[in-house]
Motif scaffolding. Structure first.
Motif, PDB file in Angstrom:
ATOM      1  N   ALA A  80     111.030  53.633 -54.180  1.00 37.72           N
ATOM      2  CA  ALA A  80     110.564  52.916 -55.370  1.00 37.72           C
ATOM      3  C   ALA A  80     111.492  51.763 -55.752  1.00 37.72           C
ATOM      4  O   ALA A  80     111.090  50.859 -56.494  1.00 37.72           O
ATOM      5  N   THR A  81     112.726  51.769 -55.242  1.00 35.65           N
ATOM      6  CA  THR A  81     113.653  50.680 -55.567  1.00 35.65           C
ATOM      7  C   THR A  81     113.477  49.467 -54.664  1.00 35.65           C
ATOM      8  O   THR A  81     113.979  48.377 -54.964  1.00 35.65           O
ATOM      9  N   LEU A  82     112.789  49.635 -53.538  1.00 40.47           N
ATOM     10  CA  LEU A  82     112.743  48.570 -52.534  1.00 40.47           C
ATOM     11  C   LEU A  82     112.110  47.269 -53.032  1.00 40.47           C
ATOM     12  O   LEU A  82     112.625  46.185 -52.734  1.00 40.47           O
ATOM     13  N   PRO A  83     110.987  47.304 -53.763  1.00 36.16           N
ATOM     14  CA  PRO A  83     110.428  46.027 -54.241  1.00 36.16           C
ATOM     15  C   PRO A  83     111.393  45.239 -55.125  1.00 36.16           C
ATOM     16  O   PRO A  83     111.471  44.008 -55.025  1.00 36.16           O
ATOM     17  N   ALA A  84     112.146  45.935 -55.981  1.00 34.88           N
ATOM     18  CA  ALA A  84     113.085  45.238 -56.857  1.00 34.88           C
ATOM     19  C   ALA A  84     114.212  44.599 -56.045  1.00 34.88           C
ATOM     20  O   ALA A  84     114.647  43.477 -56.330  1.00 34.88           O
ATOM     21  N   ILE A  85     114.692  45.314 -55.019  1.00 33.42           N
ATOM     22  CA  ILE A  85     115.734  44.745 -54.159  1.00 33.42           C
ATOM     23  C   ILE A  85     115.184  43.527 -53.417  1.00 33.42           C
ATOM     24  O   ILE A  85     115.855  42.503 -53.291  1.00 33.42           O
ATOM     25  N   ALA A  86     113.944  43.638 -52.930  1.00 32.22           N
ATOM     26  CA  ALA A  86     113.323  42.519 -52.227  1.00 32.22           C
ATOM     27  C   ALA A  86     113.172  41.311 -53.148  1.00 32.22           C
ATOM     28  O   ALA A  86     113.401  40.163 -52.729  1.00 32.22           O
ATOM     29  N   ASP A  87     112.800  41.552 -54.407  1.00 30.59           N
ATOM     30  CA  ASP A  87     112.680  40.446 -55.359  1.00 30.59           C
ATOM     31  C   ASP A  87     114.022  39.745 -55.550  1.00 30.59           C
ATOM     32  O   ASP A  87     114.100  38.508 -55.606  1.00 30.59           O
ATOM     33  N   GLY A  88     115.081  40.542 -55.652  1.00 26.45           N
ATOM     34  CA  GLY A  88     116.404  39.959 -55.816  1.00 26.45           C
ATOM     35  C   GLY A  88     116.833  39.149 -54.604  1.00 26.45           C
ATOM     36  O   GLY A  88     117.390  38.054 -54.729  1.00 26.45           O
ATOM     37  N   LEU A  89     116.557  39.685 -53.411  1.00 25.44           N
ATOM     38  CA  LEU A  89     116.899  38.972 -52.184  1.00 25.44           C
ATOM     39  C   LEU A  89     116.079  37.697 -52.033  1.00 25.44           C
ATOM     40  O   LEU A  89     116.571  36.670 -51.570  1.00 25.44           O
ATOM     41  N   ALA A  91     114.920  35.897 -54.506  1.00 23.66           N
ATOM     42  CA  ALA A  91     115.490  34.932 -55.443  1.00 23.66           C
ATOM     43  C   ALA A  91     116.781  34.328 -54.902  1.00 23.66           C
ATOM     44  O   ALA A  91     117.139  33.201 -55.243  1.00 23.66           O
ATOM     45  N   ALA A  92     117.461  35.080 -54.017  1.00 23.36           N
ATOM     46  CA  ALA A  92     118.715  34.592 -53.417  1.00 23.36           C
ATOM     47  C   ALA A  92     118.458  33.757 -52.169  1.00 23.36           C
ATOM     48  O   ALA A  92     119.405  33.297 -51.532  1.00 23.36           O
ATOM     49  N   GLY A  93     117.166  33.584 -51.790  1.00 27.02           N
ATOM     50  CA  GLY A  93     116.842  32.680 -50.695  1.00 27.02           C
ATOM     51  C   GLY A  93     116.386  33.314 -49.403  1.00 27.02           C
ATOM     52  O   GLY A  93     116.134  32.611 -48.419  1.00 27.02           O
ATOM     53  N   VAL A  94     116.242  34.653 -49.372  1.00 25.76           N
ATOM     54  CA  VAL A  94     115.770  35.310 -48.150  1.00 25.76           C
ATOM     55  C   VAL A  94     114.255  35.140 -48.036  1.00 25.76           C
ATOM     56  O   VAL A  94     113.525  35.166 -49.035  1.00 25.76           O
ATOM     57  N   ASP A  95     113.763  34.995 -46.804  1.00 26.84           N
ATOM     58  CA  ASP A  95     112.341  34.759 -46.552  1.00 26.84           C
ATOM     59  C   ASP A  95     111.491  35.900 -47.106  1.00 26.84           C
ATOM     60  O   ASP A  95     111.693  37.067 -46.774  1.00 26.84           O
ATOM     61  N   ARG A  96     110.497  35.552 -47.921  1.00 28.32           N
ATOM     62  CA  ARG A  96     109.686  36.552 -48.606  1.00 28.32           C
ATOM     63  C   ARG A  96     108.830  37.356 -47.634  1.00 28.32           C
ATOM     64  O   ARG A  96     108.697  38.587 -47.781  1.00 28.32           O
ATOM     65  N   SER A  97     108.248  36.715 -46.657  1.00 27.90           N
ATOM     66  CA  SER A  97     107.381  37.442 -45.726  1.00 27.90           C
ATOM     67  C   SER A  97     108.183  38.449 -44.911  1.00 27.90           C
ATOM     68  O   SER A  97     107.720  39.573 -44.643  1.00 27.90           O
ATOM     69  N   ALA A  98     109.393  38.085 -44.541  1.00 30.80           N
ATOM     70  CA  ALA A  98     110.260  39.015 -43.813  1.00 30.80           C
ATOM     71  C   ALA A  98     110.639  40.199 -44.701  1.00 30.80           C
ATOM     72  O   ALA A  98     110.678  41.349 -44.253  1.00 30.80           O
ATOM     73  N   LEU A  99     110.913  39.907 -45.955  1.00 30.25           N
ATOM     74  CA  LEU A  99     111.257  40.981 -46.888  1.00 30.25           C
ATOM     75  C   LEU A  99     110.097  41.945 -47.074  1.00 30.25           C
ATOM     76  O   LEU A  99     110.279  43.166 -47.081  1.00 30.25           O
ATOM     77  N   ASP A 100     108.883  41.401 -47.238  1.00 29.79           N
ATOM     78  CA  ASP A 100     107.718  42.264 -47.434  1.00 29.79           C
ATOM     79  C   ASP A 100     107.501  43.169 -46.228  1.00 29.79           C
ATOM     80  O   ASP A 100     107.141  44.343 -46.371  1.00 29.79           O
ATOM     81  N   ALA A 101     107.724  42.632 -45.044  1.00 27.78           N
ATOM     82  CA  ALA A 101     107.585  43.439 -43.829  1.00 27.78           C
ATOM     83  C   ALA A 101     108.634  44.551 -43.801  1.00 27.78           C
ATOM     84  O   ALA A 101     108.347  45.698 -43.425  1.00 27.78           O
TER      85      ALA A 101
END
Length: 240
Positions: A80-89, A91-101
């Protein structure tokens, strides 16, 4: 660019620093806010034992908040914490599509882990799923896998709390009455009181767990999945 904190009072000795960094504009993700936290087990306990505390006791040592911070003992709460971590990453410039995967893949892995752990504890009869610990950290594990936490040598989720002689006396009686075969100690806390308790009761083993750290690189516990797998196996085998 980004600080990921557990939150729920876990970083009690670092909170001022984290707050200062956040005030300077750094994004702070407190993952505990993403889960359904359990209440700290010592809320009522502290009220019952106020008279046992020295008047000069540092109040900051008890200021760990009302919720139990040890959320990593439940893989679905971690998921349940993963989406929030992905949002933070993101915002820090990591590729969103890679994060969602990554979130999708790791969520699926944690769901498999949860099923595997349920299979492991299924070998243990419900009447033997009784936990005595040296620090109050296994509530989420107990909640997820239907164990009962009978008591703790340090009955507080705070890493700065101390033992109470009255509690140790109650624990000794409880262990003798229930026949619990193991007390679970932790690598990051002294086991002196736990060892003394086990010696006093007799016929009970002290089993050490890595509750707050992964193992060395290349070990079976060098990843979260490996760590929780080994932890669950160790608990189950000790109580079998």
């Amino acid at each position: 660019a980004l600080v990921v904190a557990n939150g729920l009072g876990l970083e009690e000795s670092l909170e001022d620093t984290i707050d200062a960094v956040e005030a300077d504009g750094v994004t702070v993700v407190r993952v505990g806010a993403s889960v359904d936290p359990l209440p700290a087990a010592d809320e009522d306990h502290d009220e019952d034992h106020d008279e046992d505390h020295d008047e000069d006791h540092d109040e900051d040592h008890d200021d760990h908040g009302p919720d139990d911070p040890h959320i990593w003992f439940d893989p679905m709460r971690v998921a349940a914490t993963l989406p929030a971590i992905a949002d933070g990453l993101s915002a820090a410039g990591v590729d969103r599509s890679a994060l969602d995967a990554c979130v999708a893949e790791y969520t699926e892995r944690l769901e498999r882990l949860d099923a595997e752990l349920r299979d492991t504890v299924a070998t243990l009869p419900s009447e033997r799923r009784l936990l005595i610990t040296n620090h109050d950290s296994l509530s989420y594990f107990a909640d997820r896998y239907e164990f009962e936490v009978l008591g703790s040598v340090i009955p507080s989720p705070s890493s700065l709390a101390a033992t109470n002689p009255g509690d140790l006396e109650e624990l000794a009686t409880l262990i003798a009455d229930t026949g619990v075969p193991a007390i679970f100690a932790e690598t990051q806390h002294s086991s002196d009181d736990t060892d003394a308790l086990a010696e006093r009761v007799g016929d009970v083993e002290v089993v050490t767990l890595q509750t707050g750290t992964l193992g060395e690189s290349g070990s079976d516990t060098d990843s979260y999945v490996g760590w929780l797998t080994v932890t669950t196996q160790t608990i189950t085998e000790a109580l079998s």
